[in-house]
Design a protein around this motif. Structure first.
Motif, PDB file in Angstrom:
ATOM      1  N   ASP A  45       0.846  -1.200   0.000  1.00  0.00           N
ATOM      2  CA  ASP A  45       0.000   0.000   0.000  1.00  0.00           C
ATOM      3  C   ASP A  45       0.880   1.248   0.000  1.00  0.00           C
ATOM      4  N   LEU A  46       2.080   1.082   0.552  1.00  0.00           N
ATOM      5  CA  LEU A  46       2.953   2.234   0.750  1.00  0.00           C
ATOM      6  C   LEU A  46       4.418   1.833   0.605  1.00  0.00           C
ATOM      7  N   VAL A  47       5.197   2.673  -0.074  1.00  0.00           N
ATOM      8  CA  VAL A  47       6.640   2.489  -0.192  1.00  0.00           C
ATOM      9  C   VAL A  47       7.328   3.605   0.578  1.00  0.00           C
ATOM     10  N   HIS A  48       8.261   3.232   1.450  1.00  0.00           N
ATOM     11  CA  HIS A  48       9.038   4.229   2.188  1.00  0.00           C
ATOM     12  C   HIS A  48      10.487   4.132   1.733  1.00  0.00           C
ATOM     13  N   ILE A  49      10.930   5.170   0.987  1.00  0.00           N
ATOM     14  CA  ILE A  49      12.290   5.240   0.467  1.00  0.00           C
ATOM     15  C   ILE A  49      13.185   5.923   1.500  1.00  0.00           C
ATOM     16  N   HIS A  50      14.244   5.236   1.914  1.00  0.00           N
ATOM     17  CA  HIS A  50      15.194   5.788   2.880  1.00  0.00           C
ATOM     18  C   HIS A  50      16.494   6.121   2.155  1.00  0.00           C
ATOM     19  N   GLY A  51      16.770   7.419   2.018  1.00  0.00           N
ATOM     20  CA  GLY A  51      18.007   7.828   1.356  1.00  0.00           C
ATOM     21  C   GLY A  51      17.764   8.465  -0.004  1.00  0.00           C
ATOM     22  N   CYS A  52      18.857   8.818  -0.664  1.00  0.00           N
ATOM     23  CA  CYS A  52      18.799   9.523  -1.955  1.00  0.00           C
ATOM     24  C   CYS A  52      19.923   9.061  -2.876  1.00  0.00           C
ATOM     25  N   TRP A  53      19.860   9.587  -4.097  1.00  0.00           N
ATOM     26  CA  TRP A  53      20.936   9.545  -5.096  1.00  0.00           C
ATOM     27  C   TRP A  53      21.101   8.213  -5.836  1.00  0.00           C
ATOM     28  N   LYS A  54      20.646   7.099  -5.286  1.00  0.00           N
ATOM     29  CA  LYS A  54      20.843   5.811  -5.963  1.00  0.00           C
ATOM     30  C   LYS A  54      19.781   5.605  -7.047  1.00  0.00           C
ATOM     31  N   LEU A  55      20.220   5.128  -8.211  1.00  0.00           N
ATOM     32  CA  LEU A  55      19.301   4.952  -9.340  1.00  0.00           C
ATOM     33  C   LEU A  55      18.212   3.921  -9.059  1.00  0.00           C
ATOM     34  N   HIS A  56      18.553   2.876  -8.272  1.00  0.00           N
ATOM     35  CA  HIS A  56      17.537   1.856  -7.999  1.00  0.00           C
ATOM     36  C   HIS A  56      16.379   2.448  -7.190  1.00  0.00           C
ATOM     37  N   LEU A  57      16.648   3.497  -6.403  1.00  0.00           N
ATOM     38  CA  LEU A  57      15.576   4.162  -5.648  1.00  0.00           C
ATOM     39  C   LEU A  57      14.641   4.925  -6.593  1.00  0.00           C
ATOM     40  N   PHE A  58      15.231   5.521  -7.624  1.00  0.00           N
ATOM     41  CA  PHE A  58      14.419   6.245  -8.611  1.00  0.00           C
ATOM     42  C   PHE A  58      13.527   5.277  -9.392  1.00  0.00           C
ATOM     43  N   ILE A  59      14.092   4.104  -9.724  1.00  0.00           N
ATOM     44  CA  ILE A  59      13.295   3.105 -10.461  1.00  0.00           C
ATOM     45  C   ILE A  59      12.139   2.608  -9.594  1.00  0.00           C
ATOM     46  N   ILE A  60      12.423   2.370  -8.317  1.00  0.00           N
ATOM     47  CA  ILE A  60      11.365   1.947  -7.387  1.00  0.00           C
ATOM     48  C   ILE A  60      10.298   3.040  -7.270  1.00  0.00           C
ATOM     49  N   PHE A  61      10.750   4.295  -7.233  1.00  0.00           N
ATOM     50  CA  PHE A  61       9.821   5.435  -7.208  1.00  0.00           C
ATOM     51  C   PHE A  61       8.912   5.423  -8.444  1.00  0.00           C
ATOM     52  N   LEU A  62       9.495   5.253  -9.635  1.00  0.00           N
ATOM     53  CA  LEU A  62       8.723   5.266 -10.879  1.00  0.00           C
ATOM     54  C   LEU A  62       7.704   4.123 -10.925  1.00  0.00           C
ATOM     55  N   ILE A  63       8.156   2.921 -10.537  1.00  0.00           N
ATOM     56  CA  ILE A  63       7.239   1.766 -10.556  1.00  0.00           C
ATOM     57  C   ILE A  63       6.098   1.977  -9.558  1.00  0.00           C
TER      58      ILE A  63
END
Length: 331
Positions: free
Chosen positions: A50-68
């Motif tokens: 239901d919810l994704v909590h991203i911890h941190g910045c700058w890594k490309l895999h975090l951006f991909i997870i954000f987009l999905i």
């Protein structure tokens, strides 16, 4: 049931971001909350949260997870953990400028909520995004205190000092060493340095200085009970240039150890409570601080004073309450 997916910029299980995620998972995981931690995109899709909590910045895999997550219409929370503070951004500056332009800015602006750990971090994010009405919530970190830990009477006659943090330029260790080793005033005071080496070049410069001074020692990482070890010292010295929060400060307070902090840090409450001092880190101010502490050594070593520090931490920075704040924001 609330299904939560945690992901982070860290690959290794180091203190800091990973430590916060582990505590949150433990405190929130129950029959009502299904929590998964992973940096894999396949795990995100399988968990279908239901919810994704991203911890941190700058890594490309975090951006991909954000987009999905956006495509799947999953709510997104991001915690930068100080990685967008000015000093952090000034390191690997060109790479981060490009990252900010191409993706990091969008992650911040289009997340449903940003959770930060201090008012300073909130101000920094408003400055970098140039958005006054951005959705930001300040939730402090907490500290876990071992059930086996109890404060004991201080035995050391002379003041002893401890530095404990990552060995990294932002923690300002070299400045502290320059002051400590080049001025006769500090020769009679013991300074032990603990921390994980994350910048080897920086550490090697520090090592050269430490090598020629018997009253300064590098002791490596703390692998045992943190509070128990810190409680053996009279004063915790933290010259760090920047902290989004500073878990080590809580750990030192819970150990009943008096604190000297860089005045740049957002910890005026420590001075207000009488548990420490905020100073400009130079010879004159550090010498003056040590002289003041010498005059009230009996008070800061008193078991009742130290218990007062511990009780303050237990009430104000208790992870049981803090985890519930996170859960409330998730809902």
């Amino acid at each position: 049931m609330l299904k939560i997916f945690y992901t982070s910029s860290e690959k290794n299980k180091k203190f800091g971001v990973y430590k916060v995620i582990e505590i949150l998972r433990r405190k929130l995981k129950n029959k009502q909350n299904n929590i998964k931690y992973s940096n894999k995109i396949s795990d995100l899709v399988r968990h279908n949260p239901d919810l994704v909590h991203i911890h941190g910045c700058w890594k490309l895999h975090l951006f991909i997870i954000f987009l999905i997550s956006k495509i799947l219409k999953i709510k997104i929370v991001i915690s930068p953990h100080g990685m967008l503070d000015p000093i952090s951004i000034s390191q690997k500056k060109i790479k981060k400028k490009l990252g900010w332009f191409f993706y990091q800015k969008f992650v911040l602006l289009y997340s449903d909520l940003i959770i930060v750990n201090s008012n300073n971090e909130k101000k920094n994010i408003k400055l970098i995004t140039k958005k006054k009405n951005i959705n930001i919530k300040v939730i402090n970190h907490g500290v876990e205190i071992s059930e086996n830990f109890s404060l004991k009477r201080k035995k050391n006659k002379n003041l002893s000092f401890i530095f404990y943090s990552r060995i990294h330029p932002s923690k300002n260790l070299l400045n502290l060493l320059e002051i400590w080793t080049k001025n006769p005033f500090f020769q009679n005071y013991k300074l032990d340095i603990y921390g994980e080496i994350v910048d080897m070049k920086y550490y090697l410069i520090a090592k050269k200085i430490i090598k020629y001074h018997k009253n300064v020692k590098f002791k490596g990482k703390i692998n045992t009970n943190i509070q128990k070890l810190i409680s053996n010292y009279n004063v915790f010295v933290h010259p760090s240039l920047s902290e989004n929060f500073g878990l080590v400060i809580l750990e030192a307070l819970s150990a009943g150890t008096f604190i000297i902090l860089n005045k740049n840090l957002d910890w005026k409450i420590i001075e207000k409570k009488g548990f420490g001092m905020l100073i400009k880190f130079d010879y004159k101010n550090l010498k003056k601080a040590v002289e003041i502490i010498e005059n009230k050594k009996k008070k800061i070593n008193n078991i009742n004073f130290r218990k007062k520090q511990l009780n303050f931490i237990k009430k104000k920075y208790n992870w049981n309450y803090i985890a519930q704040e996170y859960l409330s924001e998730y809902f």
